[in-house]
Design an enzyme around this catalytic site. Structure first.
Site, PDB file in Angstrom:
ATOM      1  N   SER A 191      18.914  21.376 -36.849  1.00 26.06           N
ATOM      2  CA  SER A 191      17.670  20.105 -37.809  1.00 26.06           C
ATOM      3  C   SER A 191      16.681  20.867 -38.627  1.00 26.06           C
ATOM      4  O   SER A 191      15.500  21.572 -37.804  1.00 26.06           O
ATOM      5  CB  SER A 191      17.428  20.238 -36.209  1.00 26.06           C
ATOM      6  OG  SER A 191      18.638  19.943 -35.058  1.00 26.06           O
ATOM      7  N   ASN A 202      14.718  35.490 -33.568  1.00 22.36           N
ATOM      8  CA  ASN A 202      12.573  36.003 -33.166  1.00 22.36           C
ATOM      9  C   ASN A 202      12.645  36.951 -32.175  1.00 22.36           C
ATOM     10  O   ASN A 202      11.404  37.792 -32.507  1.00 22.36           O
ATOM     11  CB  ASN A 202      12.291  34.770 -32.238  1.00 22.36           C
ATOM     12  CG  ASN A 202      12.138  34.060 -33.356  1.00 22.36           C
ATOM     13  OD1 ASN A 202      12.208  32.412 -33.312  1.00 22.36           O
ATOM     14  ND2 ASN A 202      12.089  33.989 -34.440  1.00 22.36           N
ATOM     15  N   ILE A 224      16.019  23.702 -26.462  1.00 25.87           N
ATOM     16  CA  ILE A 224      17.988  23.156 -26.683  1.00 25.87           C
ATOM     17  C   ILE A 224      17.880  21.474 -27.380  1.00 25.87           C
ATOM     18  O   ILE A 224      17.652  20.978 -26.612  1.00 25.87           O
ATOM     19  CB  ILE A 224      18.481  23.344 -26.090  1.00 25.87           C
ATOM     20  CG1 ILE A 224      18.464  24.722 -24.927  1.00 25.87           C
ATOM     21  CG2 ILE A 224      19.980  23.693 -26.779  1.00 25.87           C
ATOM     22  CD1 ILE A 224      19.426  24.929 -24.424  1.00 25.87           C
ATOM     23  N   TYR A 225      18.157  21.853 -29.102  1.00 29.26           N
ATOM     24  CA  TYR A 225      18.406  19.857 -29.547  1.00 29.26           C
ATOM     25  C   TYR A 225      20.014  19.913 -29.027  1.00 29.26           C
ATOM     26  O   TYR A 225      20.315  20.243 -27.950  1.00 29.26           O
ATOM     27  CB  TYR A 225      18.778  20.406 -31.505  1.00 29.26           C
ATOM     28  CG  TYR A 225      17.399  20.660 -31.732  1.00 29.26           C
ATOM     29  CD1 TYR A 225      16.616  19.848 -32.148  1.00 29.26           C
ATOM     30  CD2 TYR A 225      17.421  22.173 -32.239  1.00 29.26           C
ATOM     31  CE1 TYR A 225      15.391  20.284 -32.533  1.00 29.26           C
ATOM     32  CE2 TYR A 225      15.538  22.303 -32.701  1.00 29.26           C
ATOM     33  CZ  TYR A 225      15.379  20.805 -33.176  1.00 29.26           C
ATOM     34  OH  TYR A 225      14.045  21.922 -33.684  1.00 29.26           O
ATOM     35  N   CYS A 284       5.915  28.778 -36.257  1.00 35.41           N
ATOM     36  CA  CYS A 284       6.870  28.887 -34.629  1.00 35.41           C
ATOM     37  C   CYS A 284       6.256  29.721 -34.008  1.00 35.41           C
ATOM     38  O   CYS A 284       5.383  30.253 -33.440  1.00 35.41           O
ATOM     39  CB  CYS A 284       8.527  28.560 -35.204  1.00 35.41           C
ATOM     40  SG  CYS A 284       9.171  27.540 -35.675  1.00 35.41           S
ATOM     41  N   ARG A 327       5.179  28.899 -30.371  1.00 29.40           N
ATOM     42  CA  ARG A 327       4.773  28.462 -30.114  1.00 29.40           C
ATOM     43  C   ARG A 327       5.809  26.682 -29.808  1.00 29.40           C
ATOM     44  O   ARG A 327       5.439  26.222 -28.737  1.00 29.40           O
ATOM     45  CB  ARG A 327       3.684  27.149 -31.062  1.00 29.40           C
ATOM     46  CG  ARG A 327       4.437  26.947 -32.013  1.00 29.40           C
ATOM     47  CD  ARG A 327       3.589  25.742 -32.850  1.00 29.40           C
ATOM     48  NE  ARG A 327       4.104  25.969 -34.078  1.00 29.40           N
ATOM     49  CZ  ARG A 327       5.237  24.517 -34.684  1.00 29.40           C
ATOM     50  NH1 ARG A 327       5.604  24.118 -33.479  1.00 29.40           N
ATOM     51  NH2 ARG A 327       5.744  24.782 -35.985  1.00 29.40           N
ATOM     52  N   SER A 328       6.913  27.428 -30.612  1.00 24.42           N
ATOM     53  CA  SER A 328       7.745  26.058 -30.481  1.00 24.42           C
ATOM     54  C   SER A 328       9.020  27.298 -30.900  1.00 24.42           C
ATOM     55  O   SER A 328       9.383  28.126 -31.622  1.00 24.42           O
ATOM     56  CB  SER A 328       7.572  25.653 -31.355  1.00 24.42           C
ATOM     57  OG  SER A 328       8.863  24.518 -32.053  1.00 24.42           O
TER      58      SER A 328
HETATM   59  N1  LIG Z   1      15.264  23.797 -35.618  1.00 23.71           N
HETATM   60  C1  LIG Z   1      15.064  25.086 -36.461  1.00 23.71           C
HETATM   61  N2  LIG Z   1      15.785  26.324 -35.744  1.00 23.71           N
HETATM   62  C2  LIG Z   1      15.166  27.632 -35.550  1.00 23.71           C
HETATM   63  O1  LIG Z   1      15.349  28.330 -35.565  1.00 23.71           O
HETATM   64  C3  LIG Z   1      13.928  27.283 -37.708  1.00 23.71           C
HETATM   65  C4  LIG Z   1      13.635  26.372 -37.946  1.00 23.71           C
HETATM   66  N3  LIG Z   1      14.388  25.427 -37.399  1.00 23.71           N
HETATM   67  N4  LIG Z   1      13.099  26.343 -39.860  1.00 23.71           N
HETATM   68  C5  LIG Z   1      12.274  28.246 -39.463  1.00 23.71           C
HETATM   69  C6  LIG Z   1      13.206  28.664 -39.582  1.00 23.71           C
HETATM   70  C7  LIG Z   1      14.077  29.632 -39.857  1.00 23.71           C
HETATM   71  N5  LIG Z   1      14.916  30.056 -38.445  1.00 23.71           N
HETATM   72  C8  LIG Z   1      17.103  29.874 -39.414  1.00 23.71           C
HETATM   73  C9  LIG Z   1      17.600  29.319 -40.064  1.00 23.71           C
HETATM   74  C10 LIG Z   1      19.159  28.970 -39.830  1.00 23.71           C
HETATM   75  C11 LIG Z   1      19.573  29.990 -39.264  1.00 23.71           C
HETATM   76  C12 LIG Z   1      20.742  29.890 -38.898  1.00 23.71           C
HETATM   77  O2  LIG Z   1      21.186  29.541 -39.406  1.00 23.71           O
HETATM   78  N6  LIG Z   1      21.865  31.315 -38.051  1.00 23.71           N
HETATM   79  C13 LIG Z   1      23.235  31.237 -38.099  1.00 23.71           C
HETATM   80  C14 LIG Z   1      24.033  31.801 -39.044  1.00 23.71           C
HETATM   81  C15 LIG Z   1      22.642  33.456 -39.689  1.00 23.71           C
HETATM   82  C16 LIG Z   1      23.319  33.988 -41.154  1.00 23.71           C
HETATM   83  O3  LIG Z   1      24.829  33.375 -41.265  1.00 23.71           O
HETATM   84  O4  LIG Z   1      23.252  34.526 -41.370  1.00 23.71           O
HETATM   85  C17 LIG Z   1      23.368  31.632 -36.665  1.00 23.71           C
HETATM   86  O5  LIG Z   1      24.635  31.218 -36.124  1.00 23.71           O
HETATM   87  O6  LIG Z   1      22.793  32.413 -36.018  1.00 23.71           O
HETATM   88  C18 LIG Z   1      18.758  30.686 -37.846  1.00 23.71           C
HETATM   89  C19 LIG Z   1      17.591  30.738 -37.730  1.00 23.71           C
HETATM   90  C20 LIG Z   1      14.652  29.977 -38.012  1.00 23.71           C
HETATM   91  N7  LIG Z   1      13.383  28.688 -38.152  1.00 23.71           N
HETATM   92  O1  LIG Z   2      10.949  31.809 -35.946  1.00 27.68           O
HETATM   93  C1  LIG Z   2      11.130  30.439 -36.332  1.00 27.68           C
HETATM   94  C2  LIG Z   2      10.928  29.168 -36.245  1.00 27.68           C
HETATM   95  C3  LIG Z   2      11.305  28.143 -35.852  1.00 27.68           C
HETATM   96  N1  LIG Z   2      11.645  27.635 -34.758  1.00 27.68           N
HETATM   97  C4  LIG Z   2      12.299  26.282 -34.516  1.00 27.68           C
HETATM   98  C5  LIG Z   2      11.558  25.794 -33.577  1.00 27.68           C
HETATM   99  C6  LIG Z   2      11.832  25.000 -34.048  1.00 27.68           C
HETATM  100  O2  LIG Z   2      13.109  24.151 -33.043  1.00 27.68           O
HETATM  101  C7  LIG Z   2      11.119  24.114 -35.357  1.00 27.68           C
HETATM  102  C8  LIG Z   2      10.407  23.868 -35.868  1.00 27.68           C
HETATM  103  O3  LIG Z   2      10.341  22.948 -35.540  1.00 27.68           O
HETATM  104  P1  LIG Z   2       8.348  22.180 -35.321  1.00 27.68           P
HETATM  105  O4  LIG Z   2       8.509  19.844 -35.616  1.00 27.68           O
HETATM  106  O5  LIG Z   2       7.264  22.690 -36.392  1.00 27.68           O
HETATM  107  O6  LIG Z   2       8.362  22.948 -34.111  1.00 27.68           O
HETATM  108  O7  LIG Z   2      11.812  25.464 -35.780  1.00 27.68           O
HETATM  109  C9  LIG Z   2      11.999  28.892 -34.189  1.00 27.68           C
HETATM  110  O8  LIG Z   2      12.573  28.915 -32.879  1.00 27.68           O
HETATM  111  N2  LIG Z   2      12.502  30.056 -34.542  1.00 27.68           N
END
Ligand SMILES: Nc1nc(=O)c2c([nH]1)NC[C@@H]1CN(c3ccc(C(=O)N[C@@H](CCC(=O)O)C(=O)O)cc3)CN21
Ligand SMILES: O=c1ccn([C@H]2C[C@H](O)[C@@H](COP(=O)(O)O)O2)c(=O)[nH]1
Length: 283
Positions: A282, A191, A222-223, A160, A180-181
């Site tokens: 998601s 990020n 935002i989902y 992303c 990009r996303s």
């Molecule tokens: N739908 C989606 N959104 C994302 O932001 C995302 C993806 N997929 N897939 C790849 C990575 C994984 N990332 C993530 C995954 C989980 C959290 C999350 O659950 N955050 C919670 C708890 C964090 C914790 O306890 O460490 C939060 O409240 O921030 C955040 C970013 C960012 N990326």
């Molecule tokens: O660093 C990250 C990694 C992932 N995301 C989010 C953005 C999208 O919601 C999903 C990735 O879905 P795509 O269908 O591949 O676009 O993960 C993010 O915000 N930051």
């Protein structure tokens, strides 16, 4: 924090509903958002209107810089953020390139540290740019890119935040990062921290002052199952002043980053925040 809240408000006010096939959910979406972080002044862009798990965000960044391709390695560093994409995504579970539990495939850091050359061997993009910047060289191509369309089918998710360009102006290092996303309630909170920390770390390692980090986002969304929490809870809160990030000054080389750095080498000072909010994720 103001830039983050402005983007959230813009999504609520002007976002368009867009169907997303991969997740089967609709997203409120806007195109193009540009954020700037003052790394030189140490204005750490951490969200204060909910509790932010900043160590998890930095662990993710360090994992990318080390070239990790396993969610287990990320867990050991201190983040579970790759568990779902590595182990719960149906398309990836059925992908013949997946080598087993926790495998993420050829994503992010693999491309950053071991980009496959068509004529054999690999390219270590990070080492090249650290070597150049350490010698005061900016060849106008000090780029770390994870975006390799020829290998998308060998990884669990396309990157992303996919390209980071470093620029050395006299003795000050700047960074432009391209995304990009962007999942604004979850991903962006991480990020922002990662863009800031990446510039701070590389400036420290290469012996330069840190300047500005420019974070350029294309599709910000935002989902549908996150909208209510964002609109009715998080956006109703007043932000606090930003905290400061402190990085252990003993981190002086790429090798240090690769061998002994842990999350204990990072400290945040003066972080005031509101209650946590659990946003749905998601896969
Ligand atoms: N739908 C989606 N959104 C994302 O932001 C995302 C993806 N997929 N897939 C790849 C990575 C994984 N990332 C993530 C995954 C989980 C959290 C999350 O659950 N955050 C919670 C708890 C964090 C914790 O306890 O460490 C939060 O409240 O921030 C955040 C970013 C960012 N990326
Ligand atoms: O660093 C990250 C990694 C992932 N995301 C989010 C953005 C999208 O919601 C999903 C990735 O879905 P795509 O269908 O591949 O676009 O993960 C993010 O915000 N930051």
């Amino acid at each position: 924090m103001k830039q983050y809240l402005a983007l959230c408000q813009r999504l609520i006010d002007q976002g368009e509903w867009i169907e997303n096939k991969r997740t089967g959910k609709r997203c409120l979406t806007v195109i193009n958002a540009n954020m700037t972080y003052d790394v030189g002044q140490n204005q750490f862009p951490m969200v204060t209107t909910r509790k932010t798990f900043w160590k998890s965000a930095i662990a993710e960044l360090i994992g990318y810089l080390r070239g990790y391709d396993s969610a287990a390695d990320f867990r050991q560093l201190g983040t579970k953020t790759w568990d779902a994409n590595a182990n719960l995504n149906e398309a990836w579970l059925n992908n013949p390139y997946r080598t087993g539990d926790d495998d993420m495939g050829r994503v992010y850091g693999v491309q950053g540290r071991r980009w496959s050359k068509p004529d054999g061997g690999h390219i270590d993009q990070l080492k090249k740019l650290i070597d150049n910047l350490s010698q005061g060289i900016d060849d106008r191509g000090e780029i770390l890119t994870f975006y390799n369309p020829g290998e998308f089918h060998m990884g669990c998710l396309r990157p992303c935040m996919h390209t980071h360009t470093f620029s050395l102006l006299n003795d000050t290092l700047h960074l432009t990062s391209y995304q990009r996303s962007c999942d604004v309630p979850l991903g962006l909170v991480f990020n922002q921290i990662q863009v800031f920390t990446l510039l701070a770390l590389i400036a420290q390692i290469t012996g330069h002052k840190a300047g500005l980090a420019y974070h350029n986002i294309v599709n910000a969304h935002i989902y549908e199952d996150q909208v209510e929490l964002m609109r009715d809870v998080q956006l109703q809160r007043e932000p606090f002043d930003p905290p400061k990030l402190h990085i252990n000054p003993d981190i002086k080389s790429l090798e240090d980053l690769e061998t002994w750095v842990t999350m204990d080498d990072f400290e945040v000072e003066g972080y005031q925040h509101h209650e946590p909010i659990q946003y749905p994720f998601s896969v």
